[in-house]
Scaffold this active site. Sequence first.
Site, PDB file in Angstrom:
ATOM      1  N   TYR A 180     -60.146 -12.656 -36.224  1.00  0.00           N
ATOM      2  CA  TYR A 180     -60.415 -13.872 -35.433  1.00  0.00           C
ATOM      3  C   TYR A 180     -61.844 -13.856 -34.889  1.00  0.00           C
ATOM      4  CZ  TYR A 180     -60.687 -16.817 -31.254  1.00  0.00           C
ATOM      5  OH  TYR A 180     -61.112 -17.717 -30.298  1.00  0.00           O
ATOM      6  N   THR A 235     -66.130 -18.190 -28.309  1.00  0.00           N
ATOM      7  CA  THR A 235     -65.351 -17.269 -27.476  1.00  0.00           C
ATOM      8  C   THR A 235     -66.167 -16.055 -27.068  1.00  0.00           C
ATOM      9  OG1 THR A 235     -63.458 -15.761 -27.556  1.00  0.00           O
ATOM     10  CG2 THR A 235     -64.482 -16.274 -29.649  1.00  0.00           C
ATOM     11  N   ASP A 236     -65.773 -15.417 -25.963  1.00  0.00           N
ATOM     12  CA  ASP A 236     -66.436 -14.173 -25.555  1.00  0.00           C
ATOM     13  C   ASP A 236     -66.107 -13.017 -26.505  1.00  0.00           C
ATOM     14  OD1 ASP A 236     -63.784 -13.775 -24.839  1.00  0.00           O
ATOM     15  OD2 ASP A 236     -64.188 -13.237 -22.749  1.00  0.00           O
ATOM     16  N   GLU A 237     -65.052 -13.198 -27.338  1.00  0.00           N
ATOM     17  CA  GLU A 237     -64.625 -12.084 -28.193  1.00  0.00           C
ATOM     18  C   GLU A 237     -65.672 -11.708 -29.241  1.00  0.00           C
ATOM     19  OE1 GLU A 237     -60.635 -12.007 -29.561  1.00  0.00           O
ATOM     20  OE2 GLU A 237     -59.836 -12.861 -27.724  1.00  0.00           O
ATOM     21  N   LYS A 295     -65.125 -16.252 -35.729  1.00  0.00           N
ATOM     22  CA  LYS A 295     -65.841 -17.056 -34.720  1.00  0.00           C
ATOM     23  C   LYS A 295     -67.320 -16.643 -34.673  1.00  0.00           C
ATOM     24  CE  LYS A 295     -64.388 -19.761 -32.160  1.00  0.00           C
ATOM     25  NZ  LYS A 295     -64.141 -21.226 -32.229  1.00  0.00           N
ATOM     26  N   PRO A 340     -43.129  -8.564 -23.623  1.00  0.00           N
ATOM     27  CA  PRO A 340     -43.795  -7.492 -24.386  1.00  0.00           C
ATOM     28  C   PRO A 340     -45.211  -7.234 -23.888  1.00  0.00           C
ATOM     29  CG  PRO A 340     -43.743  -9.534 -25.671  1.00  0.00           C
ATOM     30  CD  PRO A 340     -43.092  -9.841 -24.358  1.00  0.00           C
TER      31      PRO A 340
HETATM   32  P1  NAD Z   1     -55.319 -23.925 -30.205  1.00  0.00           P
HETATM   33  O1  NAD Z   1     -54.867 -22.955 -31.237  1.00  0.00           O
HETATM   34  O2  NAD Z   1     -54.414 -24.249 -29.068  1.00  0.00           O
HETATM   35  O3  NAD Z   1     -55.699 -25.322 -30.880  1.00  0.00           O
HETATM   36  C1  NAD Z   1     -56.439 -25.397 -32.062  1.00  0.00           C
HETATM   37  C2  NAD Z   1     -56.367 -26.838 -32.571  1.00  0.00           C
HETATM   38  O4  NAD Z   1     -57.163 -26.918 -33.757  1.00  0.00           O
HETATM   39  C3  NAD Z   1     -54.968 -27.307 -32.933  1.00  0.00           C
HETATM   40  O5  NAD Z   1     -54.728 -28.603 -32.434  1.00  0.00           O
HETATM   41  C4  NAD Z   1     -54.976 -27.312 -34.458  1.00  0.00           C
HETATM   42  O6  NAD Z   1     -54.082 -28.260 -35.037  1.00  0.00           O
HETATM   43  C5  NAD Z   1     -56.428 -27.628 -34.753  1.00  0.00           C
HETATM   44  N1  NAD Z   1     -56.835 -27.145 -36.082  1.00  0.00           N
HETATM   45  C6  NAD Z   1     -56.667 -25.888 -36.591  1.00  0.00           C
HETATM   46  N2  NAD Z   1     -57.122 -25.838 -37.849  1.00  0.00           N
HETATM   47  C7  NAD Z   1     -57.622 -27.071 -38.139  1.00  0.00           C
HETATM   48  C8  NAD Z   1     -58.237 -27.635 -39.289  1.00  0.00           C
HETATM   49  N3  NAD Z   1     -58.409 -26.914 -40.409  1.00  0.00           N
HETATM   50  N4  NAD Z   1     -58.646 -28.918 -39.239  1.00  0.00           N
HETATM   51  C9  NAD Z   1     -58.461 -29.674 -38.106  1.00  0.00           C
HETATM   52  N5  NAD Z   1     -57.859 -29.182 -37.001  1.00  0.00           N
HETATM   53  C10 NAD Z   1     -57.449 -27.896 -37.013  1.00  0.00           C
HETATM   54  O7  NAD Z   1     -56.705 -23.360 -29.695  1.00  0.00           O
HETATM   55  P2  NAD Z   1     -57.309 -23.292 -28.207  1.00  0.00           P
HETATM   56  O8  NAD Z   1     -56.784 -22.099 -27.537  1.00  0.00           O
HETATM   57  O9  NAD Z   1     -57.182 -24.620 -27.591  1.00  0.00           O
HETATM   58  O10 NAD Z   1     -58.840 -23.010 -28.567  1.00  0.00           O
HETATM   59  C11 NAD Z   1     -59.710 -24.091 -28.887  1.00  0.00           C
HETATM   60  C12 NAD Z   1     -61.088 -23.540 -29.210  1.00  0.00           C
HETATM   61  O11 NAD Z   1     -61.587 -22.821 -28.082  1.00  0.00           O
HETATM   62  C13 NAD Z   1     -61.112 -22.554 -30.381  1.00  0.00           C
HETATM   63  O12 NAD Z   1     -62.286 -22.782 -31.116  1.00  0.00           O
HETATM   64  C14 NAD Z   1     -61.151 -21.185 -29.715  1.00  0.00           C
HETATM   65  O13 NAD Z   1     -61.799 -20.254 -30.533  1.00  0.00           O
HETATM   66  C15 NAD Z   1     -61.947 -21.483 -28.457  1.00  0.00           C
HETATM   67  N6  NAD Z   1     -61.642 -20.634 -27.292  1.00  0.00           N
HETATM   68  C16 NAD Z   1     -60.349 -20.453 -26.876  1.00  0.00           C
HETATM   69  C17 NAD Z   1     -60.098 -19.693 -25.731  1.00  0.00           C
HETATM   70  C18 NAD Z   1     -58.688 -19.495 -25.219  1.00  0.00           C
HETATM   71  O14 NAD Z   1     -58.503 -18.714 -24.283  1.00  0.00           O
HETATM   72  N7  NAD Z   1     -57.696 -20.157 -25.734  1.00  0.00           N
HETATM   73  C19 NAD Z   1     -61.164 -19.108 -25.039  1.00  0.00           C
HETATM   74  C20 NAD Z   1     -62.478 -19.301 -25.516  1.00  0.00           C
HETATM   75  C21 NAD Z   1     -62.706 -20.081 -26.641  1.00  0.00           C
HETATM   76  O1  DAU Z   2     -61.268 -14.175 -24.713  1.00  0.00           O
HETATM   77  C1  DAU Z   2     -61.065 -15.446 -25.266  1.00  0.00           C
HETATM   78  C2  DAU Z   2     -59.894 -15.410 -26.219  1.00  0.00           C
HETATM   79  O2  DAU Z   2     -58.716 -15.295 -25.435  1.00  0.00           O
HETATM   80  C3  DAU Z   2     -59.825 -16.641 -27.109  1.00  0.00           C
HETATM   81  O3  DAU Z   2     -60.966 -16.691 -27.924  1.00  0.00           O
HETATM   82  C4  DAU Z   2     -58.562 -16.607 -27.985  1.00  0.00           C
HETATM   83  O4  DAU Z   2     -58.454 -17.790 -28.740  1.00  0.00           O
HETATM   84  C5  DAU Z   2     -57.358 -16.483 -27.068  1.00  0.00           C
HETATM   85  O5  DAU Z   2     -56.178 -16.365 -27.842  1.00  0.00           O
HETATM   86  C6  DAU Z   2     -57.494 -15.261 -26.153  1.00  0.00           C
HETATM   87  O6  DAU Z   2     -57.402 -14.036 -26.916  1.00  0.00           O
HETATM   88  P1  DAU Z   2     -56.569 -12.774 -26.370  1.00  0.00           P
HETATM   89  O7  DAU Z   2     -56.189 -11.951 -27.531  1.00  0.00           O
HETATM   90  O8  DAU Z   2     -57.274 -12.109 -25.254  1.00  0.00           O
HETATM   91  O9  DAU Z   2     -55.279 -13.567 -25.746  1.00  0.00           O
HETATM   92  P2  DAU Z   2     -53.720 -13.243 -25.809  1.00  0.00           P
HETATM   93  O10 DAU Z   2     -53.050 -14.185 -24.858  1.00  0.00           O
HETATM   94  O11 DAU Z   2     -53.204 -13.141 -27.192  1.00  0.00           O
HETATM   95  O12 DAU Z   2     -53.635 -11.781 -25.166  1.00  0.00           O
HETATM   96  C7  DAU Z   2     -54.131 -11.505 -23.853  1.00  0.00           C
HETATM   97  C8  DAU Z   2     -53.960 -10.028 -23.605  1.00  0.00           C
HETATM   98  O13 DAU Z   2     -52.557  -9.725 -23.524  1.00  0.00           O
HETATM   99  C9  DAU Z   2     -54.501  -9.142 -24.716  1.00  0.00           C
HETATM  100  O14 DAU Z   2     -55.008  -7.948 -24.151  1.00  0.00           O
HETATM  101  C10 DAU Z   2     -53.260  -8.811 -25.562  1.00  0.00           C
HETATM  102  C11 DAU Z   2     -52.151  -8.789 -24.539  1.00  0.00           C
HETATM  103  N1  DAU Z   2     -50.815  -9.225 -24.991  1.00  0.00           N
HETATM  104  C12 DAU Z   2     -50.728 -10.410 -25.664  1.00  0.00           C
HETATM  105  C13 DAU Z   2     -49.509 -10.870 -26.104  1.00  0.00           C
HETATM  106  C14 DAU Z   2     -49.391 -12.161 -26.873  1.00  0.00           C
HETATM  107  C15 DAU Z   2     -49.702  -8.478 -24.685  1.00  0.00           C
HETATM  108  O15 DAU Z   2     -49.804  -7.419 -24.036  1.00  0.00           O
HETATM  109  N2  DAU Z   2     -48.478  -8.936 -25.112  1.00  0.00           N
HETATM  110  C16 DAU Z   2     -48.338 -10.097 -25.809  1.00  0.00           C
HETATM  111  O16 DAU Z   2     -47.187 -10.446 -26.192  1.00  0.00           O
END
Ligand code: NAD
Ligand code: DAU
Length: 353
Positions: free
Chosen positions: A159, A133-135, A163, A214
Amino acid sequence: MMAKTIFITGGAGFIGSHVVRLFVNKYPDYKIVNVDVLTYAGNLENLTDVCDAPNYVFEKVDIVDFQAINKLFEKYRPDGIIHLAAESHVDRSITNPFAFIHTNVMGTCNLLHAAKEAWKNNMEGKLFYHVSTDEVYGALECDGTLFTETTRYDPHSPYSASKASSDHFVRAYHDTFGLPIVISNCSNNYGANQFPEKLIPLAINNIKNKRPIPIYGKGENIRDWLYVNDHASAIDIIFHKGKNGETYNIGGNNEWTNIDLIHTLCAIMDKKLGRRAGESAELITFVKDRAGHDLRYAIDSSKIQKELGWHPSLQFEEGLEKTVDWYLANETWVNHITSGSYQKYYEQQYNQR
Ligand code: NAD
Ligand code: DAU
């Protein structure tokens, strides 16, 4: 394409399910093994269209369980791993950091170690692809700067710290043991099948049901949004063309403050739901800020664009509209999450086989 066996971890989650679908459909000669323990975020209803494909297998395995992972390596002898399994929600990492340390750090180390042992006599043609992730890069000021592949790591949430730690272990296994690896660091994804705890699907669901939306703090935080299918296509390109040991940043060049994003979403939903303009925006409710809330993320994706020829395909408004359409058309998917019945799908489908 040469036949390959590939583990995709976290394939039942949001991004993982899109990656599984793309690989199963695009590469019929590959065997795709979806390794997922099905936490609350894992949902096999994301994959009903590919679950019977001859080149797809599901394995309910916890990546924290080293013995189970080793057995899986013996059973399938994979050529590649695309590792997405993780605890992924920042707010949950503030409530329970240890789940993130277990899965994101220990789970990743287990996979690395199992891969290194399985491949130690011949690493040719093998690849461990870690999806990050970019985080990990921390937070930017609102000054136009961008995260590049060489930006110093500076994670702020449990988190992102977990990562970052896993990224370091991946590079350590490359440098110490010669494990072939690539890492990608992507910005915020949105699209179909995202668990409705993340900002966009949560807001869509609340708008639809006329519940408060929210917004943390003043809604001034900025994220760089990318359509999930564009992330999946980047993963495909990096897996096949990425250079051993390299890192690639992936992003949409698409920065939005949370409040502007929610206003745009409200306007789309007013139209789709036949509401008067401005009606949904009345649901916006400012709430206590997230602890350690990163101000701004923004990605410089020029490396993957220039070196591997990847480009995002969709404009944000178009992607957002497609996403809203998907959630409105797939009420049952959302209802199964709300009722919890999606967690029974595995027993119903797999225990009968
Ligand atoms: P998600 O939370 O939707 O899915 C995670 C999956 O991993 C689920 O199916 C869960 O059952 C599985 N999992 C969790 N713990 C496990 C374990 N111990 N063993 C086996 N499986 C397990 O996540 P996502 O949003 O699809 O993100 C997927 C990947 O991409 C993550 O590594 C996340 O850090 C990365 N990522 C996410 C975003 C985003 O915006 N969502 C952006 C950049 C990178
Ligand atoms: O940048 C990549 C990341 O993006 C991934 O690595 C993470 O897995 C993914 O969850 C996401 O993280 P964020 O924290 O940025 O996503 P989230 O959707 O939780 O929140 C997006 C923005 O919105 C953040 O600034 C927090 C804000 N937010 C979020 C929620 C859930 C709100 O203002 N209200 C909310 O209820």
